[in-house]
Motif scaffolding. Structure first.
Motif, PDB file in Angstrom:
ATOM      1  N   ALA A  78       0.973  -1.066   0.192  1.00 43.31           N
ATOM      2  CA  ALA A  78       0.142   0.118  -0.039  1.00 43.31           C
ATOM      3  C   ALA A  78       0.943   1.345  -0.118  1.00 43.31           C
ATOM      4  O   ALA A  78       1.947   1.462   0.395  1.00 43.31           O
ATOM      5  N   PRO A  79       0.231   2.417  -0.500  1.00 44.13           N
ATOM      6  CA  PRO A  79       1.297   3.646  -0.717  1.00 44.13           C
ATOM      7  C   PRO A  79       1.903   3.867   0.689  1.00 44.13           C
ATOM      8  O   PRO A  79       3.124   4.424   0.797  1.00 44.13           O
ATOM      9  N   ILE A  80       1.066   3.841   1.761  1.00 42.08           N
ATOM     10  CA  ILE A  80       1.730   4.617   2.975  1.00 42.08           C
ATOM     11  C   ILE A  80       2.853   3.448   3.334  1.00 42.08           C
ATOM     12  O   ILE A  80       3.862   3.681   3.939  1.00 42.08           O
ATOM     13  N   PRO A 138      -2.413   6.769  -8.173  1.00 37.98           N
ATOM     14  CA  PRO A 138      -3.216   7.814  -8.759  1.00 37.98           C
ATOM     15  C   PRO A 138      -3.066   8.972  -7.756  1.00 37.98           C
ATOM     16  O   PRO A 138      -2.686   8.823  -6.627  1.00 37.98           O
ATOM     17  N   PRO A 140      -5.267  11.907  -5.996  1.00 34.00           N
ATOM     18  CA  PRO A 140      -4.518  12.684  -5.113  1.00 34.00           C
ATOM     19  C   PRO A 140      -3.850  11.755  -3.882  1.00 34.00           C
ATOM     20  O   PRO A 140      -2.997  12.352  -3.167  1.00 34.00           O
ATOM     21  N   THR A 141      -3.788  10.454  -4.156  1.00 34.45           N
ATOM     22  CA  THR A 141      -3.167   9.509  -3.030  1.00 34.45           C
ATOM     23  C   THR A 141      -1.894   9.686  -3.370  1.00 34.45           C
ATOM     24  O   THR A 141      -1.018   9.799  -1.996  1.00 34.45           O
ATOM     25  N   GLY A 143       0.222  12.426  -3.823  1.00 38.51           N
ATOM     26  CA  GLY A 143       0.554  13.597  -3.329  1.00 38.51           C
ATOM     27  C   GLY A 143       0.204  13.487  -1.529  1.00 38.51           C
ATOM     28  O   GLY A 143       1.168  14.092  -1.089  1.00 38.51           O
ATOM     29  N   LEU A 144      -0.781  13.201  -1.381  1.00 40.56           N
ATOM     30  CA  LEU A 144      -1.121  12.951   0.111  1.00 40.56           C
ATOM     31  C   LEU A 144      -0.105  11.933   0.831  1.00 40.56           C
ATOM     32  O   LEU A 144       0.106  12.132   2.072  1.00 40.56           O
ATOM     33  N   ALA A 145       0.138  10.836   0.205  1.00 35.70           N
ATOM     34  CA  ALA A 145       1.188   9.928   0.905  1.00 35.70           C
ATOM     35  C   ALA A 145       2.654  10.442   1.041  1.00 35.70           C
ATOM     36  O   ALA A 145       3.246  10.327   2.095  1.00 35.70           O
ATOM     37  N   GLU A 147       3.192  13.805   1.195  1.00 41.30           N
ATOM     38  CA  GLU A 147       3.266  14.733   1.983  1.00 41.30           C
ATOM     39  C   GLU A 147       3.147  14.010   3.480  1.00 41.30           C
ATOM     40  O   GLU A 147       3.843  14.608   4.659  1.00 41.30           O
ATOM     41  N   ALA A 148       2.379  13.132   3.692  1.00 37.14           N
ATOM     42  CA  ALA A 148       2.492  12.255   5.238  1.00 37.14           C
ATOM     43  C   ALA A 148       3.743  11.863   5.189  1.00 37.14           C
ATOM     44  O   ALA A 148       4.403  12.063   6.446  1.00 37.14           O
TER      45      ALA A 148
END
Lengths: 196, 196
Positions: A78-80, A138, A140-141, A143-145, A147-148
């Motif tokens: 998973a991205p995170i 994809p 915004p995932t 970008g959000l991952a 930034e996290a």
């Protein structure tokens, strides 16, 4: 050190940190940094664009390590978890804590250095987002991952260089990520601290 | 506009956006901005420290709204819900989307303006963290929740000003926060998009 000498970039960075500590950032010239490192000013400018940049020489290395780990993470992650792998990777290549503390005391005292730090972090975030997109994550995932991940890096790094902190950067990054997960999940208090 | 005139700061900001669009940021002087607004250069410098700052006049308002909403959120609210309330509050005071797009096209084209944007965002994050601490939220939770809020703001704002986007900023911020929660929870894909 015997006959071994650290590479030119590292010698310049070390000489700069010493001089900034001894006489202050403003009072130190590029010529003095080069002299302390036993090199010429001309050599300095082959490695760093200006006096500020010598404090940020590691940011390209960190970016490459982070994006490299993102690219190599298992396809099923998973991205995170991909971002977590990137954080693990950069924790291995950070300078020694004492050097990081000395560097931070210079950066923290000069707005133009803090600006450049923010730019480097924004560049890192953009590079991580791009590496995630290259894996098929994809927006915004992506970008959000990214930034996290940078938020965890900032908070974990600040804790690592705090005066009395003893734990390793990798542990603090792991714990900060766990706490970010707890925060976004809406926990009133962070999860109990892991480790001692 | 009849006898009503927008306040001096807004007149200067609007004149600046017009001129930056017409002849470019570099080619516009403070004297020209003041003249277009029907004011003197001296008045300009009473409101803005330099030419750059006229593009960032709203950041103090956003910061005050965000931290105000944080302070006023119910005592029982979890930190991430307090941050969500702050995002709702600032969505109400953003400039019109077209003005934000024009502003972004100027900022995006000039590294020194992007730098200042990063500084304003870092200042916002620090102010939100401080407002959370004032509510009794401990570190690192306060710092992480603030960083999460600013990450959502960045991503949601970018989507809002994208060329074909129709949805409102408040909706996009809400959706981006939901997606950040999904990302940190380890979801492989973001939750299905809400709305149409």
């Amino acid at each position: 050190m015997g006959r071994w000498e650290p590479n030119t970039r590292d010698r310049l960075a070390r000489a700069a940190l010493e001089l900034f500590g001894e006489r202050g950032y403003e009072q130190t010239t590029v010529a003095e940094i080069a002299r302390r490192a036993g090199l010429t000013e001309r050599t300095y400018f082959r490695h760093y664009a200006d006096k500020r940049e010598v404090l940020f020489g590691g940011s390209q290395v960190l970016r490459d390590r982070f994006t490299g780990a993102v690219a190599e993470a298992p396809a099923s992650a998973a991205p995170i978890d991909v971002v977590a792998a990137g954080l693990e990777a950069i924790a291995q290549v950070f300078p020694a804590r004492e050097d990081s503390r000395r560097r931070q005391s210079v950066v923290g005292a000069h707005p133009e250095l803090q600006e450049r730090e923010l730019i480097k972090l924004a560049t890192l975030s953009a590079a991580v987002a791009e590496a995630l997109r290259a894996r098929g994550v994809p927006d915004p995932t992506a970008g959000l991952a990214a930034e996290a991940g940078v938020a965890v890096l900032k908070v974990g790094y600040e804790r690592w260089i705090a005066p009395t902190e003893q734990r390793e950067l990798a542990d603090l990054l792991r714990e900060s990520l766990t706490q970010l997960k707890a925060v976004t999940a809406g926990a009133e208090e962070p999860v109990a601290k892991s480790g001692s």
